[in-house]
Design a protein around this motif. Sequence first.
Motif, PDB file in Angstrom:
ATOM      1  N   UNK A  69      34.729  60.962  63.293  1.00 21.70           N
ATOM      2  CA  UNK A  69      34.084  59.953  64.122  1.00 21.70           C
ATOM      3  C   UNK A  69      33.404  58.951  63.214  1.00 21.70           C
ATOM      4  N   UNK A  70      33.373  57.715  63.681  1.00 19.91           N
ATOM      5  CA  UNK A  70      32.722  56.669  62.911  1.00 19.91           C
ATOM      6  C   UNK A  70      31.528  56.202  63.746  1.00 19.91           C
ATOM      7  N   UNK A  71      31.342  54.910  63.853  1.00 19.99           N
ATOM      8  CA  UNK A  71      30.298  54.395  64.725  1.00 19.99           C
ATOM      9  C   UNK A  71      30.719  54.699  66.161  1.00 19.99           C
ATOM     10  N   UNK A  72      29.876  54.442  67.125  1.00 17.22           N
ATOM     11  CA  UNK A  72      30.241  54.772  68.501  1.00 17.22           C
ATOM     12  C   UNK A  72      31.619  54.221  68.870  1.00 17.22           C
ATOM     13  N   UNK A  73      32.452  55.100  69.379  1.00 18.63           N
ATOM     14  CA  UNK A  73      33.768  54.774  69.911  1.00 18.63           C
ATOM     15  C   UNK A  73      34.776  54.307  68.858  1.00 18.63           C
ATOM     16  N   UNK A  74      34.614  54.775  67.619  1.00 12.47           N
ATOM     17  CA  UNK A  74      35.582  54.491  66.548  1.00 12.47           C
ATOM     18  C   UNK A  74      35.901  55.798  65.833  1.00 12.47           C
ATOM     19  N   UNK A  75      37.091  55.861  65.267  1.00 13.14           N
ATOM     20  CA  UNK A  75      37.430  57.038  64.500  1.00 13.14           C
ATOM     21  C   UNK A  75      38.347  56.701  63.346  1.00 13.14           C
ATOM     22  N   UNK A  76      38.366  57.606  62.400  1.00 13.93           N
ATOM     23  CA  UNK A  76      39.253  57.500  61.254  1.00 13.93           C
ATOM     24  C   UNK A  76      40.252  58.644  61.345  1.00 13.93           C
ATOM     25  N   UNK A  77      41.514  58.306  61.152  1.00 14.45           N
ATOM     26  CA  UNK A  77      42.584  59.280  61.062  1.00 14.45           C
ATOM     27  C   UNK A  77      43.074  59.212  59.627  1.00 14.45           C
ATOM     28  N   UNK A  78      43.095  60.345  58.947  1.00 13.70           N
ATOM     29  CA  UNK A  78      43.490  60.353  57.542  1.00 13.70           C
ATOM     30  C   UNK A  78      44.408  61.529  57.268  1.00 13.70           C
ATOM     31  N   UNK A  79      45.266  61.358  56.281  1.00 11.80           N
ATOM     32  CA  UNK A  79      46.146  62.439  55.850  1.00 11.80           C
ATOM     33  C   UNK A  79      46.046  62.560  54.335  1.00 11.80           C
ATOM     34  N   UNK A  80      45.741  63.773  53.889  1.00 11.49           N
ATOM     35  CA  UNK A  80      45.692  64.103  52.466  1.00 11.49           C
ATOM     36  C   UNK A  80      47.000  64.775  52.081  1.00 11.49           C
ATOM     37  N   UNK A  81      47.505  64.465  50.898  1.00 13.45           N
ATOM     38  CA  UNK A  81      48.624  65.216  50.340  1.00 13.45           C
ATOM     39  C   UNK A  81      48.419  65.364  48.839  1.00 13.45           C
ATOM     40  N   UNK A  82      49.260  66.158  48.201  1.00 14.20           N
ATOM     41  CA  UNK A  82      49.063  66.505  46.798  1.00 14.20           C
ATOM     42  C   UNK A  82      49.585  65.474  45.804  1.00 14.20           C
ATOM     43  N   UNK A  83      50.301  64.469  46.276  1.00 13.59           N
ATOM     44  CA  UNK A  83      50.912  63.473  45.392  1.00 13.59           C
ATOM     45  C   UNK A  83      49.968  62.277  45.224  1.00 13.59           C
ATOM     46  N   UNK A  84      49.534  61.974  43.991  1.00 11.22           N
ATOM     47  CA  UNK A  84      48.588  60.870  43.805  1.00 11.22           C
ATOM     48  C   UNK A  84      49.217  59.477  43.872  1.00 11.22           C
ATOM     49  N   UNK A  85      50.551  59.384  43.948  1.00  8.17           N
ATOM     50  CA  UNK A  85      51.199  58.065  44.001  1.00  8.17           C
ATOM     51  C   UNK A  85      50.910  57.376  45.331  1.00  8.17           C
ATOM     52  N   UNK A  86      50.488  56.122  45.265  1.00  9.14           N
ATOM     53  CA  UNK A  86      50.149  55.342  46.453  1.00  9.14           C
ATOM     54  C   UNK A  86      51.411  54.625  46.943  1.00  9.14           C
ATOM     55  N   UNK A  87      51.764  54.790  48.219  1.00  5.64           N
ATOM     56  CA  UNK A  87      52.936  54.090  48.753  1.00  5.64           C
ATOM     57  C   UNK A  87      52.757  52.576  48.663  1.00  5.64           C
TER      58      UNK A  87
END
Length: 144
Positions: A69-87
């Motif tokens: 949850x972020x500020x009221x009525x906002x959220x962050x969706x995130x995905x972690x993986x083991x590869x440090x390369x940025x798409x």
Amino acid sequence: MATVSAPWNYTLHLPRDSRAPGIARGTLRLVLSAHGMAQHASTAELLASELLTNAHTHTAGPYALRIRSMEPDRLMVAVWDTDPRVPDAFQEGAPVVVPPEDVEHGRGLHLVRACAESVGVSVLREWGASKGGKLLWAECGEAR
């Protein structure tokens, strides 16, 4: 009278299994419903789906979904993986380049950039508690 809920976050660690992205999307819907944020489920699920699919397709190890949850009525969706390369689509200053219509793959992260209110990446270089890799994230919710 509106009530203010305390900030929350959930992390779902996922195995290298083709069913994992679907399980994560179901978990996301359940969490948003439980926190009264079901109105954001379709956008959040699209963001999560593309980020999860990217991790499953382009990395060899486990991955994790994080919902915060972020500020009221906002959220962050995130995905972690083991590869440090940025798409490419998440590189700093990357132009928004839509892949040609005749290619089968390569639209997912561009779709995330188009549908999220903001996106970002954190490269986790230390293998201690962070386990290294990267965290791709996208925010959605009410406009600021």
